[in-house]
Write a protein that holds these residues in place. Sequence first.
Motif, mmCIF file in Angstrom:
data_model
loop_
_atom_site.group_PDB
_atom_site.id
_atom_site.type_symbol
_atom_site.label_atom_id
_atom_site.label_comp_id
_atom_site.label_asym_id
_atom_site.label_seq_id
_atom_site.Cartn_x
_atom_site.Cartn_y
_atom_site.Cartn_z
ATOM 1 N N LYS A 75 0.845 -1.194 0.000
ATOM 2 C CA LYS A 75 0.000 0.000 0.000
ATOM 3 C C LYS A 75 0.879 1.242 0.000
ATOM 4 C CE LYS A 75 -0.646 -0.468 5.010
ATOM 5 N NZ LYS A 75 -1.641 -0.666 6.085
ATOM 6 N N LYS A 76 0.427 2.296 -0.647
ATOM 7 C CA LYS A 76 1.243 3.496 -0.829
ATOM 8 C C LYS A 76 1.599 4.178 0.484
ATOM 9 C CE LYS A 76 -2.070 7.271 -1.154
ATOM 10 N NZ LYS A 76 -2.412 8.508 -1.858
ATOM 11 N N GLU A 77 0.851 3.895 1.539
ATOM 12 C CA GLU A 77 1.128 4.497 2.844
ATOM 13 C C GLU A 77 2.514 4.130 3.362
ATOM 14 O OE1 GLU A 77 -3.165 4.705 2.195
ATOM 15 O OE2 GLU A 77 -1.694 3.098 1.981
ATOM 16 N N ASP A 79 -1.817 2.773 -4.909
ATOM 17 C CA ASP A 79 -2.845 3.686 -4.409
ATOM 18 C C ASP A 79 -4.185 2.995 -4.623
ATOM 19 O OD1 ASP A 79 -4.799 5.711 -4.069
ATOM 20 O OD2 ASP A 79 -3.321 7.255 -4.538
ATOM 21 N N ARG A 80 -4.836 2.602 -3.523
ATOM 22 C CA ARG A 80 -6.074 1.827 -3.632
ATOM 23 C C ARG A 80 -7.308 2.704 -3.822
ATOM 24 N NH1 ARG A 80 -5.171 -1.983 1.587
ATOM 25 N NH2 ARG A 80 -4.602 0.052 2.450
ATOM 26 N N VAL A 81 -7.106 4.017 -3.854
ATOM 27 C CA VAL A 81 -8.215 4.951 -4.022
ATOM 28 C C VAL A 81 -8.202 5.599 -5.400
ATOM 29 C CG1 VAL A 81 -9.298 7.049 -3.150
ATOM 30 C CG2 VAL A 81 -8.290 5.416 -1.543
ATOM 31 N N ASP A 82 -7.040 6.091 -5.803
ATOM 32 C CA ASP A 82 -6.890 6.779 -7.079
ATOM 33 C C ASP A 82 -6.680 5.752 -8.200
ATOM 34 O OD1 ASP A 82 -5.890 8.193 -9.338
ATOM 35 O OD2 ASP A 82 -5.250 9.833 -8.040
ATOM 36 N N ILE A 83 -7.676 5.580 -9.040
ATOM 37 C CA ILE A 83 -7.627 4.575 -10.106
ATOM 38 C C ILE A 83 -6.487 4.843 -11.078
ATOM 39 C CG2 ILE A 83 -8.877 3.577 -12.066
ATOM 40 C CD1 ILE A 83 -11.463 4.047 -10.553
ATOM 41 N N GLU A 126 -3.622 6.405 -10.545
ATOM 42 C CA GLU A 126 -2.344 6.067 -9.917
ATOM 43 C C GLU A 126 -2.193 4.556 -9.787
ATOM 44 O OE1 GLU A 126 0.263 8.041 -9.080
ATOM 45 O OE2 GLU A 126 -0.901 9.539 -10.198
ATOM 46 N N GLY A 127 -3.305 3.883 -9.518
ATOM 47 C CA GLY A 127 -3.263 2.428 -9.430
ATOM 48 C C GLY A 127 -2.873 1.799 -10.749
ATOM 49 N N THR A 153 -6.233 -6.708 1.631
ATOM 50 C CA THR A 153 -5.942 -6.415 3.033
ATOM 51 C C THR A 153 -5.775 -7.748 3.750
ATOM 52 O OG1 THR A 153 -6.705 -5.196 4.987
ATOM 53 C CG2 THR A 153 -8.367 -6.433 3.768
ATOM 54 N N HIS A 202 -9.538 -9.065 -5.942
ATOM 55 C CA HIS A 202 -9.729 -7.954 -6.875
ATOM 56 C C HIS A 202 -9.238 -8.398 -8.264
ATOM 57 C CE1 HIS A 202 -10.812 -5.126 -3.721
ATOM 58 N NE2 HIS A 202 -9.784 -5.556 -3.008
#
Length: 250
Positions: A101-103, A123-127, A129-130, A154, A168
Amino acid sequence: MIRIILVAMTVVLYLIFSVPVLTMLRLRAKKDPVGVQEKSLSKIQGVFRFILKLAGVTYEVQGLENIPSDRAVLYVGNHRSYFDILVGYVTVPGLTGFVAKKEMLKIPLLRTWMQRVNCLFLDRVDIKEGLKTILEGIEKVKSGVSIWIFPEGTRNENQELTGLLPFHEGSLKIAQKSGCPVIPVAITGTAEIFEQHLPFVKPSHVCIRYGTPIYIKELPAEERKFPGAYTRDVIAGMLKDMKEGQEQDK
């Protein structure tokens, strides 16, 4: 409690005292990128083996013969513990990077070592960036670096070993676009080290099994549409078989 203290101290002290090593690797990277990657992986494998020993972890590896020796692959595994990554890294036969994860990029020194061993940050939010991360993964596979991903997204806290979270489908794009084989990986015994009894670290026996390669383009048409679901079923079957085998050995 002593084990968690020793493990934490090992991680912190290694990161601090490895700064000169990171500097040396950075200076050598342009002249010998592959050599630096191999050296970096060797050092990380060494410290991970030491941490596993401190934690009282023993492990057995099954199915290494299923991993092609002439090309990079996409490892796809179940995920129940942070220790999955340690066991994965000390048992893979070649250059391999994990998708994280990017964090993790926020942690100094750790992120540098992760970059040195070919990790990718998703980045699991920004498509958009993913998608960039997926493209990076494809390029790494084409250059001979295998990629390891946990499609559940996760850590799975389900008490039932075979109760996997949905995979996914986008997680397998690296294999779909690069044509590399998918190696299903089933891991047991890692959650028993730490996650099942936080904050204590306890000894555990871990089994990691590398399954038969899956070539997505060779799957039947219906299964080719949902390779994530197909691979999930394969890994669930592997875990069921491993669980039954372990129960018989008791």
